[in-house]
Design an enzyme around this catalytic site. Structure first.
Site, PDB file in Angstrom:
ATOM      1  N   LYS A   1       0.836  -1.208   0.000  1.00 38.51           N
ATOM      2  CA  LYS A   1       0.000   0.000   0.000  1.00 38.51           C
ATOM      3  C   LYS A   1       0.876   1.266   0.000  1.00 38.51           C
ATOM      4  O   LYS A   1       0.706   2.151  -0.832  1.00 38.51           O
ATOM      5  CB  LYS A   1      -0.936   0.014   1.225  1.00 38.51           C
TER       6      LYS A   1
ATOM      7  N   ARG B   1     -10.708  -0.041   8.201  1.00 34.04           N
ATOM      8  CA  ARG B   1     -10.320  -1.431   8.432  1.00 34.04           C
ATOM      9  C   ARG B   1     -11.374  -2.209   9.201  1.00 34.04           C
ATOM     10  O   ARG B   1     -11.110  -3.328   9.631  1.00 34.04           O
ATOM     11  CB  ARG B   1      -9.048  -1.474   9.260  1.00 34.04           C
TER      12      ARG B   1
ATOM     13  N   ARG C   1      11.624  -5.205   5.202  1.00 35.97           N
ATOM     14  CA  ARG C   1      11.304  -3.771   5.046  1.00 35.97           C
ATOM     15  C   ARG C   1      12.209  -2.903   5.924  1.00 35.97           C
ATOM     16  O   ARG C   1      12.451  -3.219   7.078  1.00 35.97           O
ATOM     17  CB  ARG C   1       9.851  -3.504   5.400  1.00 35.97           C
TER      18      ARG C   1
ATOM     19  N   ARG D   1      10.440  -0.973  11.579  1.00 32.70           N
ATOM     20  CA  ARG D   1       9.238  -0.701  12.393  1.00 32.70           C
ATOM     21  C   ARG D   1       9.146  -1.675  13.551  1.00 32.70           C
ATOM     22  O   ARG D   1       9.495  -2.842  13.409  1.00 32.70           O
ATOM     23  CB  ARG D   1       8.003  -0.838  11.501  1.00 32.70           C
TER      24      ARG D   1
ATOM     25  N   ARG E   1      -0.867  -9.424  12.797  1.00 32.11           N
ATOM     26  CA  ARG E   1      -1.473  -8.389  11.937  1.00 32.11           C
ATOM     27  C   ARG E   1      -2.272  -9.037  10.808  1.00 32.11           C
ATOM     28  O   ARG E   1      -3.345  -8.555  10.446  1.00 32.11           O
ATOM     29  CB  ARG E   1      -0.384  -7.468  11.373  1.00 32.11           C
TER      30      ARG E   1
HETATM   31  P1  AP5 Z   1       4.752  -1.501   1.953  1.00 33.58           P
HETATM   32  O1  AP5 Z   1       4.459  -0.684   0.741  1.00 33.58           O
HETATM   33  O2  AP5 Z   1       5.422  -0.849   3.117  1.00 33.58           O
HETATM   34  O3  AP5 Z   1       3.422  -2.286   2.397  1.00 33.58           O
HETATM   35  P2  AP5 Z   1       2.101  -1.775   3.162  1.00 33.58           P
HETATM   36  O4  AP5 Z   1       0.951  -2.485   2.529  1.00 33.58           O
HETATM   37  O5  AP5 Z   1       2.070  -0.295   3.225  1.00 33.58           O
HETATM   38  O6  AP5 Z   1       2.397  -2.455   4.556  1.00 33.58           O
HETATM   39  P3  AP5 Z   1       2.153  -2.018   6.059  1.00 33.58           P
HETATM   40  O7  AP5 Z   1       2.920  -3.023   6.873  1.00 33.58           O
HETATM   41  O8  AP5 Z   1       2.464  -0.586   6.262  1.00 33.58           O
HETATM   42  O9  AP5 Z   1       0.674  -2.315   6.223  1.00 33.58           O
HETATM   43  P4  AP5 Z   1      -0.060  -2.536   7.558  1.00 33.58           P
HETATM   44  O10 AP5 Z   1      -1.436  -2.518   7.070  1.00 33.58           O
HETATM   45  O11 AP5 Z   1       0.348  -3.729   8.316  1.00 33.58           O
HETATM   46  O12 AP5 Z   1       0.486  -1.350   8.462  1.00 33.58           O
HETATM   47  P5  AP5 Z   1      -0.111   0.051   8.876  1.00 33.58           P
HETATM   48  O13 AP5 Z   1       1.008   0.970   9.062  1.00 33.58           O
HETATM   49  O14 AP5 Z   1      -1.207   0.464   7.986  1.00 33.58           O
HETATM   50  O15 AP5 Z   1       5.625  -2.750   1.466  1.00 33.58           O
HETATM   51  C1  AP5 Z   1       6.123  -3.687   2.391  1.00 33.58           C
HETATM   52  C2  AP5 Z   1       7.544  -4.124   1.964  1.00 33.58           C
HETATM   53  O16 AP5 Z   1       7.479  -4.811   0.723  1.00 33.58           O
HETATM   54  C3  AP5 Z   1       8.511  -2.961   1.743  1.00 33.58           C
HETATM   55  O17 AP5 Z   1       9.777  -3.333   2.178  1.00 33.58           O
HETATM   56  C4  AP5 Z   1       8.502  -2.741   0.225  1.00 33.58           C
HETATM   57  O18 AP5 Z   1       9.731  -2.216  -0.254  1.00 33.58           O
HETATM   58  C5  AP5 Z   1       8.246  -4.148  -0.288  1.00 33.58           C
HETATM   59  N1  AP5 Z   1       7.436  -4.148  -1.506  1.00 33.58           N
HETATM   60  C6  AP5 Z   1       6.334  -3.388  -1.778  1.00 33.58           C
HETATM   61  N2  AP5 Z   1       5.845  -3.664  -2.998  1.00 33.58           N
HETATM   62  C7  AP5 Z   1       6.642  -4.652  -3.512  1.00 33.58           C
HETATM   63  C8  AP5 Z   1       6.648  -5.388  -4.735  1.00 33.58           C
HETATM   64  N3  AP5 Z   1       5.708  -5.173  -5.671  1.00 33.58           N
HETATM   65  N4  AP5 Z   1       7.600  -6.331  -4.914  1.00 33.58           N
HETATM   66  C9  AP5 Z   1       8.543  -6.559  -3.967  1.00 33.58           C
HETATM   67  N5  AP5 Z   1       8.602  -5.895  -2.781  1.00 33.58           N
HETATM   68  C10 AP5 Z   1       7.660  -4.955  -2.562  1.00 33.58           C
HETATM   69  O19 AP5 Z   1      -0.752  -0.316  10.291  1.00 33.58           O
HETATM   70  C11 AP5 Z   1       0.062  -0.639  11.392  1.00 33.58           C
HETATM   71  C12 AP5 Z   1      -0.794  -0.819  12.642  1.00 33.58           C
HETATM   72  O20 AP5 Z   1      -1.475   0.405  12.933  1.00 33.58           O
HETATM   73  C13 AP5 Z   1      -1.914  -1.866  12.527  1.00 33.58           C
HETATM   74  O21 AP5 Z   1      -1.429  -3.159  12.850  1.00 33.58           O
HETATM   75  C14 AP5 Z   1      -2.920  -1.347  13.563  1.00 33.58           C
HETATM   76  O22 AP5 Z   1      -2.520  -1.695  14.873  1.00 33.58           O
HETATM   77  C15 AP5 Z   1      -2.801   0.163  13.417  1.00 33.58           C
HETATM   78  N6  AP5 Z   1      -3.771   0.680  12.436  1.00 33.58           N
HETATM   79  C16 AP5 Z   1      -3.500   1.133  11.159  1.00 33.58           C
HETATM   80  N7  AP5 Z   1      -4.630   1.517  10.540  1.00 33.58           N
HETATM   81  C17 AP5 Z   1      -5.642   1.304  11.426  1.00 33.58           C
HETATM   82  C18 AP5 Z   1      -7.044   1.490  11.362  1.00 33.58           C
HETATM   83  N8  AP5 Z   1      -7.660   1.932  10.258  1.00 33.58           N
HETATM   84  N9  AP5 Z   1      -7.772   1.156  12.457  1.00 33.58           N
HETATM   85  C19 AP5 Z   1      -7.196   0.692  13.585  1.00 33.58           C
HETATM   86  N10 AP5 Z   1      -5.865   0.483  13.704  1.00 33.58           N
HETATM   87  C20 AP5 Z   1      -5.099   0.784  12.638  1.00 33.58           C
END
Ligand code: AP5
Length: 242
Positions: free
Chosen positions: A18, A94, A129, A158, A169
């Site tokens: 994402k 979410r 990552r 992270r 997660r």
């Molecule tokens: P990356 O682009 O960083 O992936 P992402 O989908 O953004 O992953 P996140 O881990 O940030 O998602 P998440 O949903 O777990 O975390 P969030 O911060 O939202 O890519 C990942 C890796 O892969 C990178 O190293 C990248 O280089 C590599 N990559 C990307 N594309 C690639 C490709 N095509 N090929 C190869 N490699 C690739 O949430 C964290 C926490 O916050 C949650 O657990 C929760 O506790 C809380 N939270 C967040 N949102 C909410 C909400 N709406 N409600 C309640 N709690 C929430």
């Protein structure tokens, strides 16, 4: 509305790409990237009350309670830059309650994107990552390595990017994803594939697309770019026919 700024939601499992795709989308389309996870991590870093509470849930891979998240995202979307340039909402909603709250506040997307990536690949992506604290750029030790030694030396990880935590997660994601999709998938037909302009003439209906996120980041972006281009073309055609 044809002249209005674009409003896009992007969803998908942890590490489905994402954030990576949002960087590419904002570069090309100038939308304001609003990432629920980034907003929460900023609160954690600032040591606010909300941040302290949020961290407990984030460490367990659970959703942070709505009392913290809902207003936080709403306030960000209401800032003038997002209203003017359009927004790209990442990792929100979410849960059904978050989706319902958004709708109630009048935030409806023009396009809802779901990135799909097999689970074993997600775990590998999470573990490799790294983040650049200076530029905010996302790297991967294998797939997207840092450009210079200087950047490599300052990369951080992270606190929830361990194999154990990503499994939690992922579980949370699986528990919630269907409920969220049911809100945005009420037209399961890909309207604009079948009848051009249908999705716009029925403007209360959303466009929903699945994107195969298991290619290179450029290939994944090409698919998303195709949909956004199509959306803008439809809008242009609609405004010309008015
Ligand atoms: P990356 O682009 O960083 O992936 P992402 O989908 O953004 O992953 P996140 O881990 O940030 O998602 P998440 O949903 O777990 O975390 P969030 O911060 O939202 O890519 C990942 C890796 O892969 C990178 O190293 C990248 O280089 C590599 N990559 C990307 N594309 C690639 C490709 N095509 N090929 C190869 N490699 C690739 O949430 C964290 C926490 O916050 C949650 O657990 C929760 O506790 C809380 N939270 C967040 N949102 C909410 C909400 N709406 N409600 C309640 N709690 C929430």
């Amino acid at each position: 509305n044809p002249g209005e700024a674009l409003k896009i939601m992007i969803s998908g499992a942890p590490a489905s790409g994402k954030g990576t795709q949002c960087e590419l989308i904002t570069q090309k389309y100038g939308l304001v990237h609003v990432a629920a996870g980034d907003l929460l991590r900023a609160e954690v870093a600032a040591g606010s009350d909300n941040g302290r509470q949020a961290k407990e849930f984030m460490e367990k891979g659970q959703l942070v309670p709505d009392e913290i998240v809902v207003m936080m995202v709403k306030e960000r979307l209401l800032l003038p830059d997002a209203e003017e340039n359009g927004w790209l909402l990442d990792g929100y909603p979410r849960s059904l309650s978050q989706a319902t709250a958004l709708k109630k506040f009048g935030f409806e997307p023009d396009l809802f994107i779901l990135l799909e990536v097999p689970e074993d690949i997600l775990v590998e992506r999470v573990i490799g990552r790294r983040l650049d604290p200076v530029t905010g750029k996302i790297y991967h030790l294998k797939y997207s390595p840092p450009e210079t030694e200087e950047i490599a030396a300052r990369l951080t990880q992270r606190f929830d990017d361990t194999e154990e935590k990503v499994k939690l997660r992922l579980r949370t994601h699986h528990q919630n994803v269907e409920a969220v999709l049911s809100m945005f998938k009420d037209i399961t037909v890909k309207a604009c594939d079948i009848i051009p302009f249908l999705s716009l003439s029925l403007s209360h209906i959303h466009n929903f697309v699945y994107i195969d996120g298991n290619g290179s980041k450029e290939d994944v972006f090409a698919q998303i770019d195709g949909w956004l281009t199509k959306l803008l073309e439809q809008r242009k055609a609609t405004s010309e026919s008015l």
